[in-house]
Design an enzyme around this catalytic site. Structure first.
Site, short mmCIF file in Angstrom:
data_model
loop_
_atom_site.label_atom_id
_atom_site.label_comp_id
_atom_site.label_asym_id
_atom_site.label_seq_id
_atom_site.Cartn_x
_atom_site.Cartn_y
_atom_site.Cartn_z
N GLN A 11 0.83 -1.20 0.00
CA GLN A 11 0.00 0.00 0.00
C GLN A 11 0.86 1.25 0.00
O GLN A 11 1.85 1.34 0.72
CB GLN A 11 -0.90 -0.02 1.24
CG GLN A 11 -2.06 0.94 1.17
CD GLN A 11 -3.11 0.60 2.23
OE1 GLN A 11 -3.17 -0.49 2.72
NE2 GLN A 11 -3.95 1.57 2.54
N SER A 88 4.66 -5.70 3.30
CA SER A 88 3.33 -5.67 3.89
C SER A 88 2.35 -6.43 3.00
O SER A 88 2.46 -7.64 2.84
CB SER A 88 2.89 -4.22 4.15
OG SER A 88 1.72 -4.17 4.93
N LEU A 89 1.38 -5.74 2.36
CA LEU A 89 0.46 -6.43 1.45
C LEU A 89 1.22 -7.25 0.41
O LEU A 89 0.79 -8.34 0.01
CB LEU A 89 -0.43 -5.41 0.74
CG LEU A 89 -1.21 -6.02 -0.43
CD1 LEU A 89 -2.39 -6.82 0.09
CD2 LEU A 89 -1.62 -4.99 -1.43
N GLN A 237 1.94 -10.74 11.04
CA GLN A 237 2.30 -9.58 10.23
C GLN A 237 1.48 -8.33 10.55
O GLN A 237 2.00 -7.21 10.54
CB GLN A 237 2.16 -9.92 8.74
CG GLN A 237 2.87 -8.95 7.83
CD GLN A 237 2.10 -8.69 6.55
OE1 GLN A 237 0.99 -8.17 6.56
NE2 GLN A 237 2.68 -9.05 5.43
#
Length: 295
Positions: A11, A88-89, A237
């Site tokens: 993101q 992340s994502l 996470q």
């Protein structure tokens, strides 16, 4: 042949118009249609026409997952990575590419993750550029409800926590730039515990397979292929720190000589360049650029 890592941005890397040149490809059309069935809205419409929605977590994360996985599948027709990682994502795309879960299962995970994160209000995040790490660590250790969320490079990090705690840290730490982030919650911090607990139940319902290439996870940047290990790391996470600086340092240790960032922008290759020298860095942001990749 040089060993290659594929890395996937998360993101913040989204851009209006991303994925537009994929729309006429038959294999991509199928994915966009399947995504619309799962999500209840059109990824291509959001990416082309709705910049305001594309900036919202609810839409950003599924859009990035769809676009990045399609790009990765196109490159995979010509070559395979020796290692994968995502920010992340981006870790979800890395796990899909590594064969850990099916494409539709991954999108359902991302959809629910985005919903939970969109609704996890009340927190704040801020980026720091050009700071004293020792000073920052000391201030964070002395400040309740503020943590290091993204350790991106030696010169750039993101902190996360309650608005009061983040303001307190920002008022004390010396940095060249301090940038509050436009996000809905305190991502990658203990304040996401409730959302993380709910998401753990969702993860439990998805079958994970052993990865076909090693994965460097955000919370534990040590290469792994075991399904249970990768799932456990993904569970951690949402509340854990993104240790991207350590992932970048691990790349040459794993024998990686070449890194391809797959997805919009060039954030990750920029961070890697500042952290690990001597790597050949490439970017694939469109269907046209998939044809430029040469193993």
């Amino acid at each position: 042949m040089s060993k290659t890592a594929w890395v996937f941005p998360g993101q913040g890397s989204q851009a209006l118009g991303m994925g537009t040149d994929l729309l006429e490809l038959p294999e991509a059309k199928e994915k966009f249609a399947e995504a619309e069935e799962i999500l209840g809205w059109s990824v291509s419409d959001i990416c082309q026409n709705h910049e305001d929605k594309l900036a919202r977590t609810l839409y950003t994360q599924p859009c990035l997952y769809v676009v990045e996985t399609i790009l990765a599948d196109l490159i995979a027709q010509e070559e395979k990575p020796d290692l994968v990682a995502g920010h992340s994502l981006g870790e979800y795309i890395a796990l899909y590419v590594a064969g850990v879960f099916e494409w539709s299962a991954g999108l359902r995970l991302v959809k629910r993750r985005a919903e939970l994160m969109e609704n996890a209000g009340g927190g704040k995040m801020a980026a720091l550029i050009g700071f004293d790490r020792e000073q920052l660590n000391k201030i964070l250790a002395e400040t309740d409800d503020a943590v290091l969320a993204n350790d991106n490079s030696s010169a750039q990090v993101v902190i996360s926590g309650t608005p009061e705690a983040i303001e307190s840290v920002l008022s004390q730490v010396k940095a060249k730039r301090k940038l509050p982030l436009n996000v809905s919650g305190a991502f990658h911090s203990p304040l996401m515990a409730e959302a993380s607990a709910e998401f753990k139940d969702v993860l439990a319902s998805i079958e994970f397979h052993q990865a076909n290439v090693p994965v460097l996870s955000n919370v534990e940047p040590v290469a792994a292929v075991e399904a249970d290990t990768l799932k456990q790391r993904l569970i951690q996470q949402m509340t854990g720190s993104v240790r991207w600086r350590e992932i970048a340092l691990a790349l040459p240790e794993q024998g990686i000589e070449r890194v391809i960032e797959i997805g919009p922008g060039n954030v990750l290759t920029g961070l890697i360049k500042r952290t690990a020298s001597g790597l050949k860095l490439e970017n694939v942001r469109s269907a046209a650029e998939t044809k430029l990749v040469k193993s």
